[in-house]
Design a protein around this motif. Structure first.
Motif, PDB file in Angstrom:
ATOM      1  N   VAL A   4       0.849  -1.204   0.000  1.00 43.84           N
ATOM      2  CA  VAL A   4       0.000   0.000   0.000  1.00 43.84           C
ATOM      3  C   VAL A   4       0.881   1.250   0.000  1.00 43.84           C
ATOM      4  O   VAL A   4       0.692   2.166  -0.811  1.00 43.84           O
ATOM      5  CB  VAL A   4      -0.930  -0.004   1.247  1.00 43.84           C
ATOM      6  CG1 VAL A   4      -1.603   1.342   1.439  1.00 43.84           C
ATOM      7  CG2 VAL A   4      -1.962  -1.102   1.120  1.00 43.84           C
ATOM      8  N   PHE A  12       2.277   9.717  -5.499  1.00 42.54           N
ATOM      9  CA  PHE A  12       2.463  11.098  -5.045  1.00 42.54           C
ATOM     10  C   PHE A  12       3.882  11.618  -5.285  1.00 42.54           C
ATOM     11  O   PHE A  12       4.224  12.711  -4.831  1.00 42.54           O
ATOM     12  CB  PHE A  12       2.136  11.207  -3.548  1.00 42.54           C
ATOM     13  CG  PHE A  12       0.704  10.876  -3.199  1.00 42.54           C
ATOM     14  CD1 PHE A  12      -0.351  11.241  -4.022  1.00 42.54           C
ATOM     15  CD2 PHE A  12       0.405  10.183  -2.031  1.00 42.54           C
ATOM     16  CE1 PHE A  12      -1.683  10.937  -3.703  1.00 42.54           C
ATOM     17  CE2 PHE A  12      -0.911   9.875  -1.699  1.00 42.54           C
ATOM     18  CZ  PHE A  12      -1.958  10.250  -2.538  1.00 42.54           C
ATOM     19  N   GLY A  44      -6.325   8.887   5.571  1.00 44.87           N
ATOM     20  CA  GLY A  44      -5.892   8.740   4.180  1.00 44.87           C
ATOM     21  C   GLY A  44      -5.865  10.092   3.500  1.00 44.87           C
ATOM     22  O   GLY A  44      -6.417  10.283   2.420  1.00 44.87           O
ATOM     23  N   GLY A  46      -3.491  11.880   2.137  1.00 47.11           N
ATOM     24  CA  GLY A  46      -2.757  12.061   0.884  1.00 47.11           C
ATOM     25  C   GLY A  46      -1.913  13.312   0.883  1.00 47.11           C
ATOM     26  O   GLY A  46      -1.118  13.556   1.795  1.00 47.11           O
ATOM     27  N   ASN A  50      -7.307  18.546   1.604  1.00 47.59           N
ATOM     28  CA  ASN A  50      -8.442  18.712   2.514  1.00 47.59           C
ATOM     29  C   ASN A  50      -7.994  19.211   3.893  1.00 47.59           C
ATOM     30  O   ASN A  50      -8.646  20.070   4.487  1.00 47.59           O
ATOM     31  CB  ASN A  50      -9.212  17.394   2.626  1.00 47.59           C
ATOM     32  CG  ASN A  50      -9.779  16.989   1.277  1.00 47.59           C
ATOM     33  OD1 ASN A  50     -10.310  17.842   0.553  1.00 47.59           O
ATOM     34  ND2 ASN A  50      -9.637  15.725   0.911  1.00 47.59           N
ATOM     35  N   ALA A  90       1.441   6.525   8.958  1.00 45.07           N
ATOM     36  CA  ALA A  90       1.032   5.241   9.532  1.00 45.07           C
ATOM     37  C   ALA A  90       0.082   4.543   8.580  1.00 45.07           C
ATOM     38  O   ALA A  90      -0.644   5.189   7.817  1.00 45.07           O
ATOM     39  CB  ALA A  90       0.313   5.463  10.861  1.00 45.07           C
ATOM     40  N   ASP A  91       0.099   3.220   8.650  1.00 47.09           N
ATOM     41  CA  ASP A  91      -0.950   2.455   7.988  1.00 47.09           C
ATOM     42  C   ASP A  91      -2.172   2.473   8.900  1.00 47.09           C
ATOM     43  O   ASP A  91      -2.033   2.324  10.120  1.00 47.09           O
ATOM     44  CB  ASP A  91      -0.485   1.006   7.753  1.00 47.09           C
ATOM     45  CG  ASP A  91      -1.413   0.298   6.790  1.00 47.09           C
ATOM     46  OD1 ASP A  91      -2.603   0.085   7.138  1.00 47.09           O
ATOM     47  OD2 ASP A  91      -0.971  -0.018   5.678  1.00 47.09           O
ATOM     48  N   LEU A  92      -3.335   2.662   8.308  1.00 46.96           N
ATOM     49  CA  LEU A  92      -4.550   2.741   9.124  1.00 46.96           C
ATOM     50  C   LEU A  92      -4.810   1.443   9.885  1.00 46.96           C
ATOM     51  O   LEU A  92      -5.528   1.441  10.883  1.00 46.96           O
ATOM     52  CB  LEU A  92      -5.753   3.108   8.251  1.00 46.96           C
ATOM     53  CG  LEU A  92      -5.743   4.580   7.806  1.00 46.96           C
ATOM     54  CD1 LEU A  92      -6.748   4.823   6.687  1.00 46.96           C
ATOM     55  CD2 LEU A  92      -6.037   5.497   8.994  1.00 46.96           C
ATOM     56  N   VAL A 108     -12.025  11.001   2.737  1.00 46.71           N
ATOM     57  CA  VAL A 108     -12.359  11.365   1.357  1.00 46.71           C
ATOM     58  C   VAL A 108     -11.619  10.439   0.400  1.00 46.71           C
ATOM     59  O   VAL A 108     -10.385  10.451   0.345  1.00 46.71           O
ATOM     60  CB  VAL A 108     -11.978  12.839   1.076  1.00 46.71           C
ATOM     61  CG1 VAL A 108     -12.218  13.174  -0.395  1.00 46.71           C
ATOM     62  CG2 VAL A 108     -12.800  13.776   1.958  1.00 46.71           C
ATOM     63  N   PHE A 109     -12.376   9.631  -0.299  1.00 47.20           N
ATOM     64  CA  PHE A 109     -11.821   8.663  -1.257  1.00 47.20           C
ATOM     65  C   PHE A 109     -10.722   7.811  -0.618  1.00 47.20           C
ATOM     66  O   PHE A 109      -9.749   7.452  -1.289  1.00 47.20           O
ATOM     67  CB  PHE A 109     -11.318   9.366  -2.530  1.00 47.20           C
ATOM     68  CG  PHE A 109     -12.419  10.084  -3.272  1.00 47.20           C
ATOM     69  CD1 PHE A 109     -13.514   9.375  -3.756  1.00 47.20           C
ATOM     70  CD2 PHE A 109     -12.374  11.462  -3.476  1.00 47.20           C
ATOM     71  CE1 PHE A 109     -14.556  10.030  -4.430  1.00 47.20           C
ATOM     72  CE2 PHE A 109     -13.401  12.121  -4.145  1.00 47.20           C
ATOM     73  CZ  PHE A 109     -14.494  11.403  -4.625  1.00 47.20           C
ATOM     74  N   HIS A 111     -10.239   4.573   0.136  1.00 48.33           N
ATOM     75  CA  HIS A 111     -10.807   3.246  -0.118  1.00 48.33           C
ATOM     76  C   HIS A 111      -9.898   2.166   0.458  1.00 48.33           C
ATOM     77  O   HIS A 111      -8.693   2.148   0.167  1.00 48.33           O
ATOM     78  CB  HIS A 111     -10.994   3.044  -1.623  1.00 48.33           C
ATOM     79  CG  HIS A 111     -12.100   3.887  -2.168  1.00 48.33           C
ATOM     80  ND1 HIS A 111     -13.417   3.516  -2.097  1.00 48.33           N
ATOM     81  CD2 HIS A 111     -12.098   5.113  -2.751  1.00 48.33           C
ATOM     82  CE1 HIS A 111     -14.179   4.453  -2.624  1.00 48.33           C
ATOM     83  NE2 HIS A 111     -13.398   5.443  -3.029  1.00 48.33           N
ATOM     84  N   LEU A 112     -10.498   1.304   1.256  1.00 46.29           N
ATOM     85  CA  LEU A 112      -9.738   0.265   1.958  1.00 46.29           C
ATOM     86  C   LEU A 112     -10.409  -1.088   1.708  1.00 46.29           C
ATOM     87  O   LEU A 112     -11.629  -1.134   1.472  1.00 46.29           O
ATOM     88  CB  LEU A 112      -9.760   0.554   3.469  1.00 46.29           C
ATOM     89  CG  LEU A 112      -9.217   1.930   3.894  1.00 46.29           C
ATOM     90  CD1 LEU A 112      -9.535   2.194   5.362  1.00 46.29           C
ATOM     91  CD2 LEU A 112      -7.722   2.014   3.633  1.00 46.29           C
TER      92      LEU A 112
HETATM   93  C1  LIG Z   1      -7.414   8.285  -3.513  1.00 46.92           C
HETATM   94  S1  LIG Z   1      -6.258   8.862  -2.320  1.00 46.92           S
HETATM   95  C2  LIG Z   1      -7.192  10.167  -1.568  1.00 46.92           C
HETATM   96  C3  LIG Z   1      -6.324  11.152  -0.856  1.00 46.92           C
HETATM   97  C4  LIG Z   1      -7.068  12.288  -0.180  1.00 46.92           C
HETATM   98  N1  LIG Z   1      -8.025  11.824   0.789  1.00 46.92           N
HETATM   99  C5  LIG Z   1      -7.725  13.181  -1.192  1.00 46.92           C
HETATM  100  O1  LIG Z   1      -8.961  13.160  -1.288  1.00 46.92           O
HETATM  101  O2  LIG Z   1      -7.025  13.904  -1.887  1.00 46.92           O
HETATM  102  C6  LIG Z   1      -6.298   7.567  -1.072  1.00 46.92           C
HETATM  103  C7  LIG Z   1      -5.371   7.833   0.110  1.00 46.92           C
HETATM  104  O3  LIG Z   1      -5.538   6.827   1.104  1.00 46.92           O
HETATM  105  C8  LIG Z   1      -4.267   6.451   1.589  1.00 46.92           C
HETATM  106  N2  LIG Z   1      -4.331   5.062   2.074  1.00 46.92           N
HETATM  107  C9  LIG Z   1      -4.798   3.992   1.389  1.00 46.92           C
HETATM  108  N3  LIG Z   1      -4.710   2.887   2.161  1.00 46.92           N
HETATM  109  C10 LIG Z   1      -4.167   3.285   3.349  1.00 46.92           C
HETATM  110  C11 LIG Z   1      -3.825   2.611   4.533  1.00 46.92           C
HETATM  111  N4  LIG Z   1      -4.020   1.292   4.669  1.00 46.92           N
HETATM  112  N5  LIG Z   1      -3.289   3.325   5.552  1.00 46.92           N
HETATM  113  C12 LIG Z   1      -3.077   4.665   5.412  1.00 46.92           C
HETATM  114  N6  LIG Z   1      -3.387   5.351   4.313  1.00 46.92           N
HETATM  115  C13 LIG Z   1      -3.920   4.674   3.288  1.00 46.92           C
HETATM  116  C14 LIG Z   1      -3.344   6.596   0.406  1.00 46.92           C
HETATM  117  O4  LIG Z   1      -1.989   6.708   0.770  1.00 46.92           O
HETATM  118  C15 LIG Z   1      -3.898   7.836  -0.267  1.00 46.92           C
HETATM  119  O5  LIG Z   1      -3.300   8.986   0.244  1.00 46.92           O
END
Ligand SMILES: C[S@@+](CC[C@H](N)C(=O)[O-])C[C@H]1O[C@@H](n2cnc3c(N)ncnc32)[C@H](O)[C@@H]1O
Length: 202
Positions: A4, A12, A44, A46, A50, A90-92, A108-109, A111-112
């Motif tokens: 991930v 990015f 998440g 990014g 936001n 951190a990983d969520l 926001v977006f 997705h997990l």
């Molecule tokens: C589609 S991007 C959206 C970013 C931001 N929320 C935006 O709207 O601009 C998805 C984000 O979720 C984060 N993400 C995905 N899986 C994750 C995880 N398991 N732990 C932490 N972050 C995660 C990614 O690194 C990425 O920054």
């Protein structure tokens, strides 16, 4: 490094903002619900569009993300705007959202995979203060037909009935599957099927 983190670090890595530099449309519409000086957690987050927007409105932001390249851009733009944002790499799956900590949690977006989304949303319900708000937007499985962004794996998309179940314990102020144009950077590029949620902890 996890798969991930590797994936998102690559996304990015370029200087452009993958999801644009403007905040998410739904978040902007809902931000007026937050009391002044709210303590907000963005999941998440990014590249910071936001978090920096909300910090600019006077809120206290903590942004968590697995991708350091995204958080580095977030800190740069916050610094350029003279704003303070706490960035947590951190990983969520491992991140501790705490108990009754936040006036609002934003997703926001983000997705997990379903098991992790269940875990993270349950933790978010616990982590909101009484009266705190969850503000969330993400693609539903109907998005697969549009092909204008988001994961291609249906397991990572937001099926409203399932998400409603995962948010048990919150009062749904707004909960709607809708179609809208999402033009947010080069990865979100047109008519889309999304779930929009505002939910309050009693
Ligand atoms: C589609 S991007 C959206 C970013 C931001 N929320 C935006 O709207 O601009 C998805 C984000 O979720 C984060 N993400 C995905 N899986 C994750 C995880 N398991 N732990 C932490 N972050 C995660 C990614 O690194 C990425 O920054």
């Amino acid at each position: 490094m996890s798969d991930v983190a590797t994936f998102w670090n690559q996304r990015f890595a370029s200087p452009e903002y993958a999801y644009g530099d403007a905040p998410n449309d739904f978040l902007r519409q809902q931000a007026g619900r937050l009391p002044p000086g709210s303590k907000v957690l963005s999941l998440g987050e990014g590249e910071g569009r936001n978090a920096v927007y909300l910090a600019g409105l006077g809120h206290q932001l903590t942004a968590v993300d697995a991708a350091w390249t995204g958080l580095a851009k977030l800190l740069q733009r916050a610094d350029a705007a003279g704003l303070a944002v706490t960035a947590s790499l951190a990983d969520l799956e491992q991140y501790d959202q705490g108990e009754a900590q936040w006036d609002a949690i934003v997703s926001v977006f983000c997705h997990l995979p379903t098991p992790l989304r269940r875990q993270v949303l349950a933790a978010a319900v616990r982590a909101l203060k009484p009266g705190g708000l969850l503000i969330m937007e993400g693609y539903t499985p109907r998005q697969l037909a549009f092909g204008t962004g988001g994961p291609k794996d249906v397991d990572m998309l937001l099926e409203p009935a399932i998400v409603q179940d995962e948010l048990a314990g919150l009062e749904l102020l707004q909960f709607a599957e809708t179609e809208r144009k999402v033009i947010e950077g080069s990865f979100h590029t047109g008519r889309s099927a999304v779930l929009q949620v505002v939910a309050r902890k009693p």
